[in-house]
Design a protein around this motif. Structure first.
Motif, short mmCIF file in Angstrom:
data_model
loop_
_atom_site.label_atom_id
_atom_site.label_comp_id
_atom_site.label_asym_id
_atom_site.label_seq_id
_atom_site.Cartn_x
_atom_site.Cartn_y
_atom_site.Cartn_z
N LEU A 1 0.82 -1.22 0.00
CA LEU A 1 0.00 0.00 0.00
C LEU A 1 0.85 1.27 0.00
O LEU A 1 0.37 2.33 -0.36
N ASN A 2 2.12 1.14 0.37
CA ASN A 2 3.01 2.29 0.35
C ASN A 2 3.47 2.68 -1.05
O ASN A 2 3.96 3.79 -1.25
N TYR A 3 3.33 1.77 -2.01
CA TYR A 3 3.76 2.11 -3.37
C TYR A 3 2.70 1.92 -4.45
O TYR A 3 2.84 2.48 -5.54
N THR A 4 1.63 1.16 -4.19
CA THR A 4 0.61 0.99 -5.23
C THR A 4 -0.66 0.37 -4.67
O THR A 4 -0.65 -0.25 -3.60
N GLU A 5 -1.73 0.53 -5.44
CA GLU A 5 -2.97 -0.19 -5.17
C GLU A 5 -3.24 -1.20 -6.29
O GLU A 5 -4.25 -1.87 -6.31
N ILE A 6 -2.30 -1.31 -7.23
CA ILE A 6 -2.42 -2.26 -8.34
C ILE A 6 -2.35 -3.68 -7.81
O ILE A 6 -1.46 -4.02 -7.03
N GLU A 7 -3.28 -4.51 -8.24
CA GLU A 7 -3.26 -5.93 -7.89
C GLU A 7 -2.27 -6.62 -8.82
O GLU A 7 -2.47 -6.68 -10.04
N PRO A 8 -1.16 -7.16 -8.29
CA PRO A 8 -0.17 -7.77 -9.17
C PRO A 8 -0.65 -9.11 -9.73
O PRO A 8 -1.47 -9.80 -9.14
N VAL A 9 -0.11 -9.43 -10.89
CA VAL A 9 -0.28 -10.74 -11.49
C VAL A 9 0.92 -11.55 -11.02
O VAL A 9 2.07 -11.13 -11.21
N ILE A 10 0.67 -12.69 -10.39
CA ILE A 10 1.76 -13.53 -9.88
C ILE A 10 1.74 -14.85 -10.63
O ILE A 10 0.69 -15.49 -10.74
N GLN A 11 2.88 -15.20 -11.16
CA GLN A 11 2.97 -16.44 -11.93
C GLN A 11 4.19 -17.22 -11.48
O GLN A 11 5.27 -16.67 -11.34
N PHE A 12 4.02 -18.53 -11.29
CA PHE A 12 5.12 -19.44 -10.97
C PHE A 12 5.56 -20.09 -12.27
O PHE A 12 4.74 -20.57 -13.04
N ASN A 13 6.86 -20.09 -12.50
CA ASN A 13 7.42 -20.61 -13.75
C ASN A 13 8.49 -21.64 -13.48
O ASN A 13 9.27 -21.50 -12.54
N GLU A 14 8.54 -22.64 -14.32
CA GLU A 14 9.64 -23.59 -14.31
C GLU A 14 10.63 -23.11 -15.36
O GLU A 14 10.27 -22.97 -16.54
#
Length: 109
Positions: free
Chosen positions: A89-102
């Motif tokens: 919340l100190n730098y954004t309100e953007i909901e990040p996209v999180i992806q796990f990669n091999e």
């Protein structure tokens, strides 16, 4: 090896404090997560353009953590999740996209 990508979509109506992200949030994240033996590295990027000349980048910022495994990342992250997520919340309100990669191929010069 596993790469965990945290991608912040570029949304002109949203705030993203790149200075805070680079100078405060990421050093804290790196300090907390790099103490785990599975940690291998991290890169942080700032989107500056796209393939279409003059077009905005799809993501304003990206973070890529490298760990031996996804399980290693989770073991490093979970104990610090509340602190790291609250700091967002100190730098954004953007909901990040999180992806796990091999990671199948990786080469650096």
């Amino acid at each position: 090896m596993a790469k965990i990508s945290i991608l912040y979509p570029n949304n002109k109506e949203s705030r993203f404090d790149l200075d805070y992200y680079i100078n405060t949030h990421m050093p804290m994240s790196i300090d907390l997560l790099s103490s785990h033996p599975s940690f291998k590295g991290v890169s942080v990027e700032h989107g500056v353009g796209s393939a279409t000349p003059g077009a905005e980048p799809a993501f304003v910022a990206m973070c890529h953590f490298h760990f031996d495994s996804i399980e290693g990342f989770m073991a490093a992250f979970v104990p610090h999740a509340a602190k790291l997520q609250a700091d967002m919340l100190n730098y954004t309100e953007i909901e990040p996209v999180i992806q796990f990669n091999e990671v199948l191929i990786s080469k650096q010069l």
